[in-house]
Design an enzyme around this catalytic site. Sequence first.
Site, PDB file in Angstrom:
ATOM      1  N   LYS A 192       0.816  -1.220   0.000  1.00 29.35           N
ATOM      2  CA  LYS A 192       0.000   0.000   0.000  1.00 29.35           C
ATOM      3  C   LYS A 192       0.848   1.268   0.000  1.00 29.35           C
ATOM      4  O   LYS A 192       0.446   2.272  -0.567  1.00 29.35           O
ATOM      5  CB  LYS A 192      -0.978   0.006   1.177  1.00 29.35           C
ATOM      6  CG  LYS A 192      -2.102  -1.014   0.996  1.00 29.35           C
ATOM      7  CD  LYS A 192      -3.255  -0.789   1.952  1.00 29.35           C
ATOM      8  CE  LYS A 192      -4.382  -1.751   1.631  1.00 29.35           C
ATOM      9  NZ  LYS A 192      -5.529  -1.621   2.526  1.00 29.35           N
ATOM     10  N   LYS A 234      -4.730  -9.519  -5.554  1.00 23.44           N
ATOM     11  CA  LYS A 234      -6.009  -9.820  -4.903  1.00 23.44           C
ATOM     12  C   LYS A 234      -7.062  -8.771  -5.237  1.00 23.44           C
ATOM     13  O   LYS A 234      -6.735  -7.621  -5.506  1.00 23.44           O
ATOM     14  CB  LYS A 234      -5.823  -9.985  -3.397  1.00 23.44           C
ATOM     15  CG  LYS A 234      -5.989  -8.747  -2.588  1.00 23.44           C
ATOM     16  CD  LYS A 234      -6.103  -9.058  -1.101  1.00 23.44           C
ATOM     17  CE  LYS A 234      -6.420  -7.790  -0.336  1.00 23.44           C
ATOM     18  NZ  LYS A 234      -7.793  -7.313  -0.486  1.00 23.44           N
ATOM     19  N   LYS A 263     -11.409  -3.713  -2.313  1.00 25.81           N
ATOM     20  CA  LYS A 263     -12.457  -2.699  -2.448  1.00 25.81           C
ATOM     21  C   LYS A 263     -11.870  -1.329  -2.703  1.00 25.81           C
ATOM     22  O   LYS A 263     -12.549  -0.454  -3.216  1.00 25.81           O
ATOM     23  CB  LYS A 263     -13.378  -2.713  -1.224  1.00 25.81           C
ATOM     24  CG  LYS A 263     -12.779  -2.234   0.060  1.00 25.81           C
ATOM     25  CD  LYS A 263     -13.875  -2.113   1.112  1.00 25.81           C
ATOM     26  CE  LYS A 263     -13.849  -3.253   2.107  1.00 25.81           C
ATOM     27  NZ  LYS A 263     -12.651  -3.239   2.969  1.00 25.81           N
TER      28      LYS A 263
HETATM   29  P1  ATP Z   1      -8.747  -2.503   1.182  1.00 23.14           P
HETATM   30  O1  ATP Z   1      -8.407  -2.559  -0.269  1.00 23.14           O
HETATM   31  O2  ATP Z   1      -9.233  -1.147   1.627  1.00 23.14           O
HETATM   32  O3  ATP Z   1      -7.664  -3.054   2.083  1.00 23.14           O
HETATM   33  P2  ATP Z   1     -10.094  -5.063   1.254  1.00 23.14           P
HETATM   34  O4  ATP Z   1     -10.986  -5.446   0.140  1.00 23.14           O
HETATM   35  O5  ATP Z   1      -8.736  -5.651   1.311  1.00 23.14           O
HETATM   36  O6  ATP Z   1     -10.050  -3.460   1.329  1.00 23.14           O
HETATM   37  P3  ATP Z   1     -10.395  -5.305   4.124  1.00 23.14           P
HETATM   38  O7  ATP Z   1     -11.391  -4.476   4.862  1.00 23.14           O
HETATM   39  O8  ATP Z   1      -8.974  -4.897   4.164  1.00 23.14           O
HETATM   40  O9  ATP Z   1     -10.901  -5.391   2.598  1.00 23.14           O
HETATM   41  O10 ATP Z   1     -10.527  -6.822   4.596  1.00 23.14           O
HETATM   42  C1  ATP Z   1     -11.750  -7.334   5.143  1.00 23.14           C
HETATM   43  C2  ATP Z   1     -11.687  -8.861   5.165  1.00 23.14           C
HETATM   44  O11 ATP Z   1     -11.824  -9.366   3.834  1.00 23.14           O
HETATM   45  C3  ATP Z   1     -10.378  -9.425   5.701  1.00 23.14           C
HETATM   46  O12 ATP Z   1     -10.682 -10.576   6.469  1.00 23.14           O
HETATM   47  C4  ATP Z   1      -9.617  -9.805   4.465  1.00 23.14           C
HETATM   48  O13 ATP Z   1      -8.698 -10.855   4.688  1.00 23.14           O
HETATM   49  C5  ATP Z   1     -10.755 -10.262   3.556  1.00 23.14           C
HETATM   50  N1  ATP Z   1     -10.411 -10.091   2.146  1.00 23.14           N
HETATM   51  C6  ATP Z   1     -10.093  -8.930   1.535  1.00 23.14           C
HETATM   52  N2  ATP Z   1      -9.858  -9.122   0.240  1.00 23.14           N
HETATM   53  C7  ATP Z   1     -10.023 -10.456   0.011  1.00 23.14           C
HETATM   54  C8  ATP Z   1      -9.902 -11.283  -1.138  1.00 23.14           C
HETATM   55  N3  ATP Z   1      -9.592 -10.758  -2.327  1.00 23.14           N
HETATM   56  N4  ATP Z   1     -10.159 -12.613  -1.020  1.00 23.14           N
HETATM   57  C9  ATP Z   1     -10.493 -13.135   0.189  1.00 23.14           C
HETATM   58  N5  ATP Z   1     -10.605 -12.417   1.318  1.00 23.14           N
HETATM   59  C10 ATP Z   1     -10.374 -11.087   1.238  1.00 23.14           C
HETATM   60 MG    MG Z   2      -7.382  -5.021   2.855  1.00 21.51          MG
END
Ligand code: ATP
Ligand code: MG
Length: 341
Positions: free
Chosen positions: A120, A203, A206
Amino acid sequence: MSEPQFTPRVFSGIQPSGGLTLGNYLGAMKRFVTMQNEGTHETIYCMVDLHAITAKRLDPTELRNNTRELCAGFIAAGIDPEKSVLFNQSQVAEHTQLAWIFNCVARMGWMGRMTQWKDKAGKNAENASLGLFAYPALMAADILVYHATHVPVGEDQKQHLELTRDIAAKFNHDYDVDFFPITEPVIGGAATRVMNLQDGTRKMSKSDPSDKTRINLTDSADAIAKKIRKAKTDPDPLPDTVEGLEGRPDARNLVNIYAALADITQQEVLDQHAGALFGHFKVALADVAVDQLAPISTEMARLMDDPAEIDRILGRGAERAREIAAPILDRTYDIVGMLRS
Ligand code: ATP
Ligand code: MG
């Protein structure tokens, strides 16, 4: 000091840094719901808004809206605010209070090794926020301020959970106590790592600037079908065994998503679709995705019609969370040597 008996307790959080994605749903949220319904653990789920501002400044109206929408997503996916404690991080000050203690326990070297920090902060680490660097210490506090014993997360959070264990162990060692539990990660959702639709080696996130890279739980049926149709693939047909997906990250990702949504194995997906071209497979995948996600997005929209009710649910959740967190923080401060009145 003798080992205290820890109540079996689950904690996990999701950032309101954007809309919920299919990755969040399959990697985390679905598991949150099963753990709640098993009834063997107390379950505590959190909208981690203080984490959401670490990567970039969000528009305040957008952040508030994201937090409410995330709460609606939790409930629509099956979290019952009576059975689970459902709340917003910034409404329970104990998280940041414990995080300060952990900032003084964690070492700079530990934080610098975190891959999320490296990803990040990117090449411009000098200009990244101090909050982004300290993120894992706040995450450890989120978990340990409840003495959580189990944390369900996607695979990308594994390293942060190891750090949480290191922080707990170092605190216990430094102060010669057995106060914090060594938390167990629970990684094994429907799909522990859903990949980016435009690049199967990264990955799905969001916060990715491109909306084409992900499926949001609020996407319409048409938007879902279009994103799947435009997802990156290769020209070869689907193989008949899972080994045939080796070296084909985009193909593997779509098969993995199909399997997780339909609740079958990847091999079963291939048994049904071997030899098909991706053009055909994507139509079937879009059908399964819309089937699973449409009821959730409809329910989210209904809940979002009454933001005052969402705020009430979060307020009540924060009260319940504080009942658990306040005595644990108080005891921590006492162990460290802060005067208590
Ligand atoms: P950001 O990009 O802001 O970090 P994010 O999509 O990674 O958002 P988080 O809020 O960081 O979401 O993570 C929330 C939960 O979703 C965590 O348990 C994380 O491990 C899971 N998670 C996030 N992205 C994935 C993915 N691509 N596949 C499976 N689990 C995920
Ligand atoms: Mg995340």
